[in-house]
Design a protein around this motif. Structure first.
Motif, PDB file in Angstrom:
ATOM      1  N   GLU A  43       0.827  -1.198   0.000  1.00 25.25           N
ATOM      2  CA  GLU A  43       0.000   0.000   0.000  1.00 25.25           C
ATOM      3  C   GLU A  43       0.872   1.263   0.000  1.00 25.25           C
ATOM      4  OE1 GLU A  43      -3.200   0.011  -0.285  1.00 25.25           O
ATOM      5  OE2 GLU A  43      -3.945  -1.920   0.417  1.00 25.25           O
ATOM      6  N   PHE A  44       1.885   1.293   0.859  1.00 22.96           N
ATOM      7  CA  PHE A  44       2.752   2.469   0.908  1.00 22.96           C
ATOM      8  C   PHE A  44       3.624   2.575  -0.334  1.00 22.96           C
ATOM      9  CE2 PHE A  44       1.815   2.499   5.509  1.00 22.96           C
ATOM     10  CZ  PHE A  44       1.539   3.848   5.659  1.00 22.96           C
ATOM     11  N   TYR A  45       4.022   1.438  -0.895  1.00 28.02           N
ATOM     12  CA  TYR A  45       4.751   1.462  -2.161  1.00 28.02           C
ATOM     13  C   TYR A  45       3.920   2.183  -3.228  1.00 28.02           C
ATOM     14  CZ  TYR A  45       6.238  -0.236  -6.745  1.00 28.02           C
ATOM     15  OH  TYR A  45       6.598  -0.290  -8.079  1.00 28.02           O
ATOM     16  N   ASP A  46       2.662   1.787  -3.329  1.00 25.83           N
ATOM     17  CA  ASP A  46       1.786   2.408  -4.326  1.00 25.83           C
ATOM     18  C   ASP A  46       1.662   3.908  -4.099  1.00 25.83           C
ATOM     19  OD1 ASP A  46       1.440  -0.050  -5.425  1.00 25.83           O
ATOM     20  OD2 ASP A  46      -0.582  -0.376  -4.662  1.00 25.83           O
ATOM     21  N   PHE A  47       1.550   4.308  -2.841  1.00 24.26           N
ATOM     22  CA  PHE A  47       1.423   5.730  -2.537  1.00 24.26           C
ATOM     23  C   PHE A  47       2.709   6.484  -2.854  1.00 24.26           C
ATOM     24  CE2 PHE A  47      -1.881   8.081  -0.002  1.00 24.26           C
ATOM     25  CZ  PHE A  47      -2.941   7.390  -0.552  1.00 24.26           C
ATOM     26  N   TYR A  48       3.865   5.895  -2.535  1.00 22.98           N
ATOM     27  CA  TYR A  48       5.142   6.558  -2.806  1.00 22.98           C
ATOM     28  C   TYR A  48       5.389   6.688  -4.303  1.00 22.98           C
ATOM     29  CZ  TYR A  48       6.564   6.103   2.080  1.00 22.98           C
ATOM     30  OH  TYR A  48       6.650   6.198   3.442  1.00 22.98           O
ATOM     31  N   VAL A  49       4.999   5.656  -5.042  1.00 21.84           N
ATOM     32  CA  VAL A  49       5.160   5.723  -6.497  1.00 21.84           C
ATOM     33  C   VAL A  49       4.407   6.927  -7.038  1.00 21.84           C
ATOM     34  CG1 VAL A  49       4.431   4.592  -8.638  1.00 21.84           C
ATOM     35  CG2 VAL A  49       5.658   3.290  -6.915  1.00 21.84           C
TER      36      VAL A  49
ATOM     37  N   GLY B 258      -0.732   3.326 -14.420  1.00 21.99           N
ATOM     38  CA  GLY B 258       0.408   3.022 -15.277  1.00 21.99           C
ATOM     39  C   GLY B 258       0.073   2.906 -16.749  1.00 21.99           C
ATOM     40  N   VAL B 259      -1.204   2.791 -17.105  1.00 21.71           N
ATOM     41  CA  VAL B 259      -1.590   2.695 -18.529  1.00 21.71           C
ATOM     42  C   VAL B 259      -2.415   3.907 -18.976  1.00 21.71           C
ATOM     43  CG1 VAL B 259      -1.519   0.184 -18.499  1.00 21.71           C
ATOM     44  CG2 VAL B 259      -3.674   1.330 -17.988  1.00 21.71           C
TER      45      VAL B 259
ATOM     46  N   PHE C 133       8.811   2.830   0.744  1.00 23.58           N
ATOM     47  CA  PHE C 133       9.541   3.984   0.215  1.00 23.58           C
ATOM     48  C   PHE C 133      10.818   3.536  -0.489  1.00 23.58           C
ATOM     49  CE2 PHE C 133      12.665   7.326   0.351  1.00 23.58           C
ATOM     50  CZ  PHE C 133      11.951   8.486   0.081  1.00 23.58           C
ATOM     51  N   ILE C 134      11.568   2.650   0.149  1.00 20.17           N
ATOM     52  CA  ILE C 134      12.845   2.214  -0.425  1.00 20.17           C
ATOM     53  C   ILE C 134      12.618   1.450  -1.733  1.00 20.17           C
ATOM     54  CG2 ILE C 134      14.810   0.673  -0.060  1.00 20.17           C
ATOM     55  CD1 ILE C 134      14.679   1.464   2.919  1.00 20.17           C
ATOM     56  N   ILE C 135      11.620   0.569  -1.759  1.00 20.40           N
ATOM     57  CA  ILE C 135      11.350  -0.187  -2.984  1.00 20.40           C
ATOM     58  C   ILE C 135      10.916   0.745  -4.109  1.00 20.40           C
ATOM     59  CG2 ILE C 135       9.890  -1.944  -4.046  1.00 20.40           C
ATOM     60  CD1 ILE C 135       9.724  -3.311  -1.324  1.00 20.40           C
ATOM     61  N   ALA C 136       9.963   1.646  -3.817  1.00 16.75           N
ATOM     62  CA  ALA C 136       9.433   2.541  -4.845  1.00 16.75           C
ATOM     63  C   ALA C 136      10.511   3.461  -5.400  1.00 16.75           C
ATOM     64  CB  ALA C 136       8.277   3.369  -4.279  1.00 16.75           C
ATOM     65  N   ASN C 137      11.242   4.112  -4.517  1.00 20.76           N
ATOM     66  CA  ASN C 137      12.252   5.055  -4.987  1.00 20.76           C
ATOM     67  C   ASN C 137      13.477   4.357  -5.550  1.00 20.76           C
ATOM     68  OD1 ASN C 137      11.466   8.033  -4.307  1.00 20.76           O
ATOM     69  ND2 ASN C 137      10.742   6.804  -2.592  1.00 20.76           N
TER      70      ASN C 137
ATOM     71  N   TRP D 239       7.559   6.527 -21.322  1.00 21.39           N
ATOM     72  CA  TRP D 239       7.102   5.225 -20.830  1.00 21.39           C
ATOM     73  C   TRP D 239       7.813   4.737 -19.565  1.00 21.39           C
ATOM     74  CZ3 TRP D 239      11.013   1.623 -20.691  1.00 21.39           C
ATOM     75  CH2 TRP D 239      12.125   1.847 -21.529  1.00 21.39           C
ATOM     76  N   GLY D 240       8.976   5.269 -19.269  1.00 21.28           N
ATOM     77  CA  GLY D 240       9.731   4.775 -18.119  1.00 21.28           C
ATOM     78  C   GLY D 240       9.010   4.945 -16.790  1.00 21.28           C
ATOM     79  N   TRP D 241       8.292   6.077 -16.639  1.00 20.60           N
ATOM     80  CA  TRP D 241       7.595   6.347 -15.374  1.00 20.60           C
ATOM     81  C   TRP D 241       6.474   5.353 -15.103  1.00 20.60           C
ATOM     82  CZ3 TRP D 241       2.355   7.341 -15.132  1.00 20.60           C
ATOM     83  CH2 TRP D 241       1.722   7.656 -16.351  1.00 20.60           C
ATOM     84  N   ARG D 242       6.011   4.651 -16.149  1.00 18.70           N
ATOM     85  CA  ARG D 242       4.883   3.732 -15.989  1.00 18.70           C
ATOM     86  C   ARG D 242       5.287   2.412 -15.309  1.00 18.70           C
ATOM     87  NH1 ARG D 242       0.628   5.456 -19.255  1.00 18.70           N
ATOM     88  NH2 ARG D 242       1.177   7.023 -20.820  1.00 18.70           N
ATOM     89  N   ILE D 243       6.558   2.054 -15.407  1.00 18.49           N
ATOM     90  CA  ILE D 243       7.009   0.749 -14.916  1.00 18.49           C
ATOM     91  C   ILE D 243       6.697   0.526 -13.434  1.00 18.49           C
ATOM     92  CG2 ILE D 243       9.041  -0.712 -14.549  1.00 18.49           C
ATOM     93  CD1 ILE D 243      10.229   0.523 -17.100  1.00 18.49           C
ATOM     94  N   PRO D 244       6.991   1.484 -12.531  1.00 17.02           N
ATOM     95  CA  PRO D 244       6.682   1.243 -11.116  1.00 17.02           C
ATOM     96  C   PRO D 244       5.203   1.009 -10.845  1.00 17.02           C
ATOM     97  CG  PRO D 244       8.216   3.073 -11.344  1.00 17.02           C
ATOM     98  CD  PRO D 244       7.732   2.748 -12.717  1.00 17.02           C
TER      99      PRO D 244
END
Length: 466
Positions: free
Chosen positions: A28-34, A106-107, A168-172, A198-203
């Motif tokens: 959940e926090f990964y998604d928010f940080y992304v 992402g799409v 945070f660490i995974i997302a960034n 397109w690069g920003w879409r990967i996370p």
């Protein structure tokens, strides 16, 4: 011949409890940080091309903050479901909602492709993220604390909190990797065409993999013993929302303001500092001009301290109490806010500037860990079992509107108002910490509260005689 029955095995093993509460909040926090990172790096350009950098950034942060408005709605809906049907089902639904919304971001086509519809769709999906997170945190905290051994609730309650630094660490880290693979050929302060295309879409797309893992873990959970006991006792209420407002409104108000400084500090240390640190020194308003890659690495170093002190705070809160710990750390946050202008100021010596900023990030994230860690136990402890999900979720998420939704917007506005100085931003944090300190002083210690009390009626029966 007499035989002694073997002790009953816990409904959920310690490993399963820790994993289920940690994995879900990490996702959940990964998604928010992304989203938070993209809101600074790409969304102003791709979804809000206003022609003015500050206006575009404020528009991007406004959509970021809109999710916080949706979080109390999610708290009510998921809290109702969690208090009536159980914690497990609610946690699965919230995780699915969050994962699907993040994947769809992402799409999304950008403004250049479909015009004003693009930011409108971004807003809808952002609201879905907020709605999901409104139910996620409380459910994870309850899974951890309702399955915790005696006198270890704060310790177990830190595991869902660890999802914040790990996410945070995974997302960034993923954004850093993509930026390294797709660098701008001339200016490290900018993103390359490939990154913007397109690069920003990967996370965002990668979140689907994490959701599958999270669902696999959570589907193995069984319901907590506290909820099962409340259900057998007939204490489950048909209207958790009405019950919590009728009998526990004071705890709702105090819980909301107890979380306030945590939220303001959290989003200043993540979103605002990234904006300020990477903004060019000759821009309006002026920033520090630190390259994005360098600044995020500095943030990750700070977040490591966030994780360490989140874990440390649990045993300390179990030992000395939640209230004493929060009085101390809230007082330190007041002082920290008053020192912003000493750390965050451009200097002729770039190495000296970088050292001050790194010290600032380590100090801020350390305070973040100490104040955030005990919340996984404290907020649920304010409420009995039959409204624990609803009460803790509403307090946690209403605070997100007062703190997190406004923090990035207010900070950018104050930064611009002060012509690039950050002293007003620090004063804003200190003010929030003062409000939290008052709420903590008005609250009671919850360390030794009977977590098995099923309802308001149970609480009345267990009140000490006068």
């Amino acid at each position: 011949m007499t035989t002694t029955a073997a002790p009953a095995r816990p409904l959920n093993s310690r490993g399963r409890v820790i994993t289920a509460s940690l994995v879900g909040t990490t996702i959940e926090f990964y998604d928010f940080y992304v989203y938070a990172t993209a809101a600074v790096l790409v969304f102003p350009t791709l979804f809000f091309p206003t022609g003015n950098d500050t206006t575009a950034l404020l528009a991007s942060f406004a959509v970021f903050g809109a999710a916080m408005v949706a979080r109390p709605v999610g708290a009510v809906v998921f809290g109702h479901l969690g208090d009536k049907r159980g914690r497990k089902t609610t946690l699965v639904i919230s995780l699915l909602t969050m994962g699907i919304a993040t994947f769809l971001i992402g799409v999304l086509p950008t403004f250049d492709s479909i015009g004003i519809v693009a930011p409108a769709l971004l807003l809808v999906l952002r609201l879905a993220q907020g709605f999901a997170l409104g139910g996620e945190w409380s459910g994870a905290a309850l899974v951890a604390t309702e399955n915790a051994p005696a006198n270890k609730r704060a310790w177990y309650g830190t595991f869902p909190q660890l999802g914040a630094p790990i996410g945070f660490i995974i997302a960034n880290g993923l954004f850093l990797t993509i930026n390294a693979v797709l660098p701008h050929p001339e200016d490290s302060l900018l993103q390359s065409e490939a990154f913007l295309s397109w690069g920003w879409r990967i996370p965002f797309l990668f979140s689907a993999v994490m959701v599958i893992i999270g669902l696999w873990v959570r589907l193995k959970l069984v319901e907590s013993e506290a909820f099962v006991k409340a259900e057998k006792k007939g204490a489950i209420t048909k209207t958790p929302l009405a019950t919590v407002f009728r009998f526990h409104w004071r705890q709702l108000v105090l819980g909301t303001f107890i979380m306030l400084a945590t939220y303001v500090l959290f989003y200043l240390m993540t979103s605002f500092t990234l904006t300020y640190g990477t903004k060019a020194a000759d821009a309006d308003p002026a920033g520090l001009g630190i390259p994005y890659v360098h600044f995020v690495i500095m943030q990750i170093i700070g977040v490591i301290f966030f994780g360490i002190f989140t874990l440390i705070s649990g045993p300390v809160a179990d030992l000395i109490g939640r209230r004493r710990l929060l009085i101390g750390v809230s007082s330190l946050i007041v002082v920290f806010g008053l020192t912003f202008h000493l750390f965050l100021v451009p200097r002729a010596d770039a190495a000296f500037t970088g050292g001050l900023v790194q010290a600032f990030l380590i100090l801020g994230f350390t305070l973040m860990g100490v104040t955030f860690g005990p919340m996984g136990a404290l907020l649920p402890e304010l409420f009995p079992t039959n409204v624990r999900y609803t009460g803790s979720a509403i307090a946690y998420n209403v605070s997100s509107i007062l703190g997190a939704a406004l923090a990035p917007i207010v900070a950018v506005a104050l930064w611009a108002q002060a012509d690039g100085d950050t002293w007003l931003v620090g004063l804003y944090l200190s003010g929030a910490a003062v409000l939290t300190l008052i709420a903590v002083l008005l609250s009671k210690e919850t360390k030794d509260v009977d977590y098995g009390l099923a309802s308001h009626e149970d609480e009345k029966e267990h009140e000490p005689s006068v």
